[in-house]
Design a protein around this motif. Structure first.
Motif, PDB file in Angstrom:
ATOM      1  N   SER A 174       0.836  -1.209   0.000  1.00 46.97           N
ATOM      2  CA  SER A 174       0.000   0.000   0.000  1.00 46.97           C
ATOM      3  C   SER A 174       0.866   1.252   0.000  1.00 46.97           C
ATOM      4  N   LEU A 175       0.289   2.346  -0.501  1.00 47.19           N
ATOM      5  CA  LEU A 175       1.024   3.614  -0.537  1.00 47.19           C
ATOM      6  C   LEU A 175       1.390   4.074   0.872  1.00 47.19           C
ATOM      7  N   SER A 176       0.503   3.884   1.829  1.00 51.98           N
ATOM      8  CA  SER A 176       0.777   4.276   3.203  1.00 51.98           C
ATOM      9  C   SER A 176       1.969   3.504   3.763  1.00 51.98           C
ATOM     10  N   GLU A 177       2.026   2.197   3.450  1.00 49.07           N
ATOM     11  CA  GLU A 177       3.132   1.375   3.936  1.00 49.07           C
ATOM     12  C   GLU A 177       4.437   1.766   3.240  1.00 49.07           C
ATOM     13  N   GLN A 178       4.373   2.118   1.941  1.00 53.74           N
ATOM     14  CA  GLN A 178       5.582   2.569   1.241  1.00 53.74           C
ATOM     15  C   GLN A 178       6.126   3.855   1.869  1.00 53.74           C
ATOM     16  N   ILE A 179       5.221   4.755   2.245  1.00 50.71           N
ATOM     17  CA  ILE A 179       5.654   5.999   2.890  1.00 50.71           C
ATOM     18  C   ILE A 179       6.292   5.686   4.238  1.00 50.71           C
ATOM     19  N   ARG A 180       5.647   4.806   4.997  1.00 48.17           N
ATOM     20  CA  ARG A 180       6.202   4.438   6.313  1.00 48.17           C
ATOM     21  C   ARG A 180       7.585   3.824   6.169  1.00 48.17           C
TER      22      ARG A 180
END
Length: 471
Positions: free
Chosen positions: A16-22
């Motif tokens: 997910s994009l959120s996980e990539q950012i994290r």
């Protein structure tokens, strides 16, 4: 201030994009791209920058806060938590004072001031208020001037003042066009070695000598030939016998580093004759310049060069401050065009403001007055230190802006230097300056500039204790 870091998102990934950012932010913290206390963009700003929904970034930030990698407050924004970043597997530990003490190359970069520290001037005697005023004015003028690229050769006003100073103080007759400004001595040396470019050829280096210069020659693909040093300086005859076809000689002619002798007149003539016959270059590291304490400063080798073979390097690190990162190289007329070409593409001159301030400092006579005062101060400090060492029955002698304490062969001078740093002392070990274990001698180099008179007795007592324990 928002911390700089680069997040790349793969919208086709199953992650997910959120996980990539994290993961991207956590990785930047782990690699120390984001250091403790660094401020991150607000989640609204980062969402706009990345082109994702605000909630996507907010969710990533919240997970990082939960993991105690970030801290967030209304008043202070979102920042990297105050923790020690974990080292990535396989990268080894981050540089530290402890690791720098193990490295002879990094001895000059230890934080200070510390008693006996080498390579730095006496900060307690510098006209800092005056120089700060000159720098402030130069910075204002730089900001107010129309935006333009600075001259990679250096600002003409400084090149002109250096040329005038070299003529007056070092006996070198040259034009401002022969002067190139660089980022300290190492910046000037790097440009000079780039210009010479003789991979696979040999280079004479002093043994013992300045380790960074020797290493720089090796990194430039020269095969270094250690040439012994005696009471007349570099043994030119040894170099001619063992490497007559060398392309380069690195020499500290004014006062040899670290042992202190001045290259004798006979050896100067011999070195210049060899360079002319062999079509070789000489790089003169004039690291002390005027600050030769025993007598009137010996003339620069470049002042005696009639064949155009000497590249003369100086800096303001030991006279004004190493934080300026301000050095220069004076080149023979036949090399000017080549230097102009190299610095245009690979130049390392510092910003115009510091150059303009230094030029004004020189033009108004402050620099020469400062040098005269420092020579008196350093001569007194050197004698005070020698007297204190003699009273404690050390075998010691003056060598430029240092005093060398001789130790028995095999004494662990590197261990003594490391242990001394814990007590606010920063002597440098002598043994790493030799080219091989077979020629090594043990000793301690005690910087004179940082040996303030009132601190010397206690410092010598502590040094004596450490030498008895680890010598």
């Amino acid at each position: 201030m928002t911390a700089p870091f680069d997040l790349q998102l793969d919208r086709r990934s199953a992650t997910s994009l959120s996980e990539q950012i994290r993961l991207g932010i956590a990785g930047a913290i782990e690699k120390q791209v984001l250091v403790p206390g660094a401020r991150l963009p607000s989640w609204v700003d980062l969402a706009t920058q990345l082109g994702v929904a605000r909630g996507t970034v907010k969710a990533a930030y919240e997970r990082l806060v939960d993991a105690q990698l970030l801290v967030s407050s209304r008043a202070d924004g979102t920042r990297v938590a105050d923790h020690t970043a974990r080292a990535r597997p396989g990268t080894g530990p981050a540089r530290s004072i402890a690791s720098d003490l193990q490295s002879a190359l990094y001895q000059h970069f230890l934080p200070g001031p510390a008693v006996f520290q080498m390579g730095v001037p006496a900060s307690d005697c510098f006209p800092d208020t005056l120089f700060a005023r000159l720098r402030s004015r130069a910075v204002r003028e730089e900001i107010e001037a129309p935006a333009s690229y600075p001259d990679p050769r250096g600002e003409h006003v400084l090149r002109r003042e250096i040329a005038a100073h070299l003529a007056l103080a070092r006996g070198i007759e040259c034009q401002p066009s022969q002067i190139f400004i660089a980022a300290g001595f190492t910046g000037a040396l790097g440009v000079a070695l780039r210009v010479i470019q003789a991979p696979g050829r040999t280079a004479w280096v002093e043994n013992p000598g300045f380790l960074p210069s020797r290493t720089a020659a090796a990194l430039s693909q020269f095969t270094t030939v250690p040439v012994p040093v005696d009471e007349e300086g570099m043994d030119i005859g040894y170099g001619e016998r063992h490497a007559p076809d060398a392309a380069l000689a690195l020499v500290t002619a004014g006062q040899q580093a670290p042992l202190g002798p001045t290259l004798s007149l006979a050896r100067r003539v011999q070195l210049l004759d060899w360079a002319d016959r062999a079509d070789a270059w000489i790089i003169e590291d004039d690291y002390l310049g005027e600050l030769q304490l025993k007598r009137r400063a010996a003339p620069a080798l470049a002042s005696q060069d009639r064949a155009g073979r000497v590249i003369h390097i100086g800096s303001f690190s030991k006279t004004i401050s190493p934080t300026l990162r301000l050095g220069f190289v004076m080149v023979p007329p036949g090399l000017v065009a080549r230097f102009e070409e190299v610095v245009a593409c690979l130049g390392s001159a510092p910003g115009p403001a510091v150059q303009a301030a230094t030029a004004e400092f020189m033009r108004d006579g402050h620099y020469l007055r400062h040098l005269r005062r420092m020579k008196r101060v350093y001569t007194q400090r050197s004698q005070t230190l020698l007297d204190a060492l003699a009273a404690r029955q050390f075998h010691a002698y003056a060598a430029g802006l240092a005093v060398i304490v001789q130790l028995p062969d095999g004494a662990d001078d590197k261990r003594i230097a490391r242990e001394a740093y814990a007590y606010g002392l920063a002597p440098a070990p002598l043994s790493p300056m030799y080219c091989s274990p077979a020629t090594q001698r043990s000793g301690m180099l005690l910087g004179v500039a940082t040996a303030i008179e009132r601190q010397v007795p206690n410092a010598c007592d502590r040094l004596q204790q450490l030498i008895r324990k680890f010598g």
